[in-house]
Design a protein around this motif. Structure first.
Motif, PDB file in Angstrom:
ATOM      1  N   ASP A   2       0.828  -1.203   0.000  1.00 15.54           N
ATOM      2  CA  ASP A   2       0.000   0.000   0.000  1.00 15.54           C
ATOM      3  C   ASP A   2       0.866   1.258   0.000  1.00 15.54           C
ATOM      4  OD1 ASP A   2       0.821   0.562   2.626  1.00 15.54           O
ATOM      5  OD2 ASP A   2      -0.829  -0.593   3.483  1.00 15.54           O
ATOM      6  N   SER A   4       1.310   3.741   2.146  1.00 17.09           N
ATOM      7  CA  SER A   4       2.072   4.069   3.356  1.00 17.09           C
ATOM      8  C   SER A   4       3.362   3.266   3.434  1.00 17.09           C
ATOM      9  CB  SER A   4       1.220   3.811   4.608  1.00 17.09           C
ATOM     10  OG  SER A   4       0.097   4.650   4.634  1.00 17.09           O
ATOM     11  N   ILE A   8       7.224   4.662   3.226  1.00 19.27           N
ATOM     12  CA  ILE A   8       8.218   4.368   4.264  1.00 19.27           C
ATOM     13  C   ILE A   8       9.467   3.738   3.664  1.00 19.27           C
ATOM     14  CG2 ILE A   8       8.686   2.836   6.228  1.00 19.27           C
ATOM     15  CD1 ILE A   8       5.901   3.447   7.236  1.00 19.27           C
ATOM     16  N   GLN A 138       3.741  10.727  12.022  1.00 22.24           N
ATOM     17  CA  GLN A 138       2.607   9.927  11.559  1.00 22.24           C
ATOM     18  C   GLN A 138       2.555   9.902  10.037  1.00 22.24           C
ATOM     19  OE1 GLN A 138       0.674   8.477  13.966  1.00 22.24           O
ATOM     20  NE2 GLN A 138      -0.414   7.263  12.410  1.00 22.24           N
ATOM     21  N   LEU A 139       2.481   8.690   9.481  1.00 23.37           N
ATOM     22  CA  LEU A 139       2.320   8.503   8.041  1.00 23.37           C
ATOM     23  C   LEU A 139       1.069   7.645   7.825  1.00 23.37           C
ATOM     24  CD1 LEU A 139       5.978   7.759   6.882  1.00 23.37           C
ATOM     25  CD2 LEU A 139       4.741   9.905   6.694  1.00 23.37           C
ATOM     26  N   GLY A 140       0.012   8.249   7.381  1.00 24.85           N
ATOM     27  CA  GLY A 140      -1.225   7.495   7.222  1.00 24.85           C
ATOM     28  C   GLY A 140      -1.923   7.290   8.558  1.00 24.85           C
ATOM     29  N   ASP A 141      -2.811   6.311   8.575  1.00 23.91           N
ATOM     30  CA  ASP A 141      -3.628   6.078   9.765  1.00 23.91           C
ATOM     31  C   ASP A 141      -2.893   5.294  10.850  1.00 23.91           C
ATOM     32  OD1 ASP A 141      -5.760   7.402   8.582  1.00 23.91           O
ATOM     33  OD2 ASP A 141      -6.501   5.572   7.611  1.00 23.91           O
ATOM     34  N   MET A 143       0.690   3.977  10.289  1.00 23.53           N
ATOM     35  CA  MET A 143       2.138   3.910  10.103  1.00 23.53           C
ATOM     36  C   MET A 143       2.820   5.156  10.662  1.00 23.53           C
ATOM     37  SD  MET A 143       2.305   0.990   8.564  1.00 23.53           S
ATOM     38  CE  MET A 143       3.975   0.915   7.953  1.00 23.53           C
ATOM     39  N   THR A 144       3.979   4.960  11.267  1.00 23.52           N
ATOM     40  CA  THR A 144       4.797   6.065  11.764  1.00 23.52           C
ATOM     41  C   THR A 144       6.225   5.902  11.251  1.00 23.52           C
ATOM     42  OG1 THR A 144       5.354   4.884  13.813  1.00 23.52           O
ATOM     43  CG2 THR A 144       3.409   6.335  13.859  1.00 23.52           C
ATOM     44  N   TYR A 145       6.985   6.992  11.321  1.00 24.00           N
ATOM     45  CA  TYR A 145       8.378   6.957  10.854  1.00 24.00           C
ATOM     46  C   TYR A 145       9.254   7.685  11.866  1.00 24.00           C
ATOM     47  CZ  TYR A 145      12.191   6.751   7.488  1.00 24.00           C
ATOM     48  OH  TYR A 145      13.377   6.460   6.855  1.00 24.00           O
TER      49      TYR A 145
END
Length: 293
Positions: A2, A4, A8, A138-141, A143-145
């Motif tokens: 997907d 996200s 990443i 926060q990346l998307g609902d 996912m985090t980085y």
């Protein structure tokens, strides 16, 4: 995959490629300007990582500094180390053949590994990420980085821009480019080629040590960690074109993307993907992506 996860992995590839560029740019400077095959360059990356581990408590106890203070002390020490190594060892290699260069720099690898074992042992060590860089974006609902990876990318881009300005826009850069083309000519013009080479070598060591210090909180610190980096960086230098900084930059990003997405999409063949890339490029451009310049 997907959006996200793809984003990443793209960020991981860029961050890895930029970190490779830091090490490879020092290697291509030393090889392109001085003509020395330096197998010990990966050891400077390892030394940087171990300095991030060992200097932190010493710096905090002595001056009360944190991450940036440790970084500054480490870079100063690596610059001194590079200057002394060029004076003591590498200054005798310029008129020697490549076999003698390889033998001596391989000997330095063994010396550095033994000194590392005596001084800090053979255990795996962790380096704490600074508290103000320990968060995530926060990346998307879901996912985090990590912020620290973004920080590494920003530092590497800043160093790349600084290196470009230094090489292309300053008097020192003009002398470096001239020395890479014709060292006898610039010597006849009154430029101290020995001092110039020591500065270039010290800059190369600083770049590798900086990469090691930045990578330490992310990958841990362990014996022999410079060996794999050295091999990949030689691949980057060959793909980009020996002696070309912009070639090293583009090649490092290509290697970062191929290696990162290779591990995600073709895990079984990921180990050879980078070397297939190198072979494919050299088939069509044997001198690399860019000629020396």
């Amino acid at each position: 995959m997907d959006v996200s996860i793809f984003l990443i992995q793209c960020l991981n590839a860029v961050q890895y490629g930029l970190l490779l560029f830091l090490v490879a740019s020092g290697l291509t400077l030393i090889f392109g300007v001085m003509g020395v095959i330096n197998l010990a360059h990966g050891s400077f990356y390892m030394i940087g990582a171990y300095m991030a581990f060992a200097l932190s408590p010493l710096v905090q106890g002595a001056v009360g500094g944190g991450f940036f203070t440790t970084l500054v002390f480490g870079l100063l020490l690596s610059a001194v180390l590079g200057y002394l190594l060029e004076w003591a060892f590498f200054s005798y290699l310029y008129d020697r053949d490549h076999l003698q260069q390889v033998l001596m720099t391989y000997g330095l690898i063994l010396v550095f590994e033994e000194l590392r074992s005596i001084l800090v042992g053979n255990d795996v060590h962790g380096v704490k990420v600074p508290d103000w860089l320990a968060g995530t974006v926060q990346l998307g609902d879901v996912m985090t980085y990590p912020v620290y990876r973004l920080f590494i990318s920003a530092v590497c881009i800043g160093v790349a821009l600084l290196l470009y300005v230094l090489i292309a826009r300053t008097r020192l850069g003009m002398m470096v480019r001239a020395g890479a083309s014709n060292r006898e000519m610039i010597t006849s013009l009154g430029i101290n080629i020995k001092r110039l080479y020591r500065i270039v070598f010290a800059v190369g060591v600083v770049l590798a040590a900086l990469a090691g210090m930045l990578a330490a909180p992310m990958s841990s610190v362990y014996p022999g960690m410079g060996n794999h980096v050295l091999i990949i960086c030689f691949v980057v230098v060959v793909i980009g074109g020996i002696g070309s900084i912009r070639g090293a930059f583009l090649a490092a990003l290509l290697v970062g993307f191929v290696d990162t997405f290779g591990k995600v999409l073709f895990a079984e063949a990921a180990g050879v993907a980078v070397y297939v890339l190198m072979a494919a490029i050299l088939l069509y451009k044997p001198e690399g992506l860019f000629k020396q310049g």
